[in-house]
Enzyme design. Structure first.
Site, PDB file in Angstrom:
ATOM      1  N   ASN A   1     -12.806  -0.508  14.628  1.00  0.00           N
ATOM      2  CA  ASN A   1     -12.501  -1.559  15.602  1.00  0.00           C
ATOM      3  C   ASN A   1     -13.027  -1.189  16.983  1.00  0.00           C
ATOM      4  OD1 ASN A   1     -11.213  -3.218  13.823  1.00  0.00           O
ATOM      5  ND2 ASN A   1      -9.149  -2.883  14.611  1.00  0.00           N
TER       6      ASN A   1
ATOM      7  N   TYR B   1       0.834  -1.212   0.000  1.00  0.00           N
ATOM      8  CA  TYR B   1       0.000   0.000   0.000  1.00  0.00           C
ATOM      9  C   TYR B   1       0.862   1.253   0.000  1.00  0.00           C
ATOM     10  CZ  TYR B   1      -3.717   3.241   1.390  1.00  0.00           C
ATOM     11  OH  TYR B   1      -4.612   4.293   1.441  1.00  0.00           O
TER      12      TYR B   1
END
Length: 312
Positions: free
Chosen positions: A185, A140
């Site tokens: 999360n 990435y």
């Protein structure tokens, strides 16, 4: 055209562009994006959806291209790292080629990850970064760095009209509950009263930008004169520790979750804070949504998701 238009950021961008009166072609291969993100846009006569992978050439007629196609969370971009790099590199080459052919302005959604684990704080655009080229996040980080290289080489070689935005941590409704990002999360764990997992000691920092502010910045950058190319940092300069975020999420959800500490992942940046001087001066842009207000809207989104999954 918005590539990655069915994703978290892309769908919000498509909505905003439609609200401004534009005709929008949304291009997505649905690797992480979903049709449900596009909602009422599917019935709009000025909106068109095309299933397509940007690693293959595309021949359409458009005036502006927002290139957002690429999985952006560690869980998704590390699942198929070779494809992640292909999306950034081959995808950029294909979209730049299209922009060259139709003489369109093209904007690249780059990332604060080009700075890696920075030695300079906060990070200005002229900082070259400190990135591990062979680590698990490199697909990435280095893919986005190479995409920036391609954009500026097309500018120098072909006089293409380009814009490069370096996006810092962005959050808001339509984040996926399993994307591995810290905001999603923490919220999902808190709403489920499960332990909130903090990697490391929680002293590492992030700067969180609400999605509406980020979309406004992207559109302002696209609308600048040709000589404005970027890169321009887009993010919230207000810095929070991960521990502060966890405690705020617990407070806003009324959760009974305890905090659980886990080992820090490889190459996880210790600090992340944008210097947005250039955005303020060039775009007259700065974020306006405080973290607490943005989290309240984001928590409501996840409450709806959990409610729907419980019914199903």
């Amino acid at each position: 055209m918005v590539t990655g238009g069915a994703g978290f950021l892309g769908s919000h961008l498509c909505e905003k562009l439609i609200s401004l009166g534009h005709e929008v072609l949304c291009v997505d291969n649905f690797y992480t994006g979903t049709k449900s993100n596009l909602g009422a846009l599917l019935e709009c006569s000025r909106f068109e959806l095309l299933r397509h992978d940007v690693t293959f050439p595309l021949y359409v007629e458009v005036d502006q291209i927002f290139n957002l196609a690429c999985p952006a969370s560690p869980v998704h971009y590390q699942y198929d790292p070779v494809q992640t790099t292909k999306t950034s590199v081959h995808g950029s080459i294909n979209m730049l080629g299209l922009a060259k052919r139709v003489k369109a302005t093209i904007l690249q959604a780059s990332t604060s990850e080009v700075y890696g684990d920075p030695e300079v704080h906060p990070q200005p655009e002229d900082y070259w970064g400190r990135v591990n080229p062979i680590g698990p996040r490199s697909c990435y980080d280095e893919g986005k760095r190479c995409a920036e290289t391609l954009f500026f080489d097309y500018r120098r070689q072909h006089k293409l009209s380009i814009k490069v935005a370096r996006i810092f941590n962005t959050y808001g409704p339509r984040m996926k509950p399993n994307d591995g990002r810290v905001v999603s999360n923490f919220i999902v764990q808190a709403l489920s009263n499960r332990p909130i997992a903090i990697y490391g000691d929680g002293s590492q920092t992030r700067s969180f930008c609400y999605v509406d502010d980020l979309i406004d910045g992207l559109i302002r950058l696209m609308d600048t004169p040709d000589e404005v190319t970027g890169p321009i940092n887009l993010g919230n300069p207000t810095e929070f520790t991960i521990m502060e975020l966890a405690k705020l999420v617990i407070e806003l959800t009324g959760s009974r979750s305890a905090i659980e500490f886990k080992p820090l992942p490889a190459d996880d940046p210790r600090q992340r804070q944008p210097d947005i001087t250039r955005a303020r001066e060039t775009l007259a842009w700065s974020p306006s949504v405080p973290l607490r207000d943005g989290l309240i809207k984001t928590i409501a989104h996840f409450e709806d998701l959990l409610r729907e999954s419980a019914v199903a």
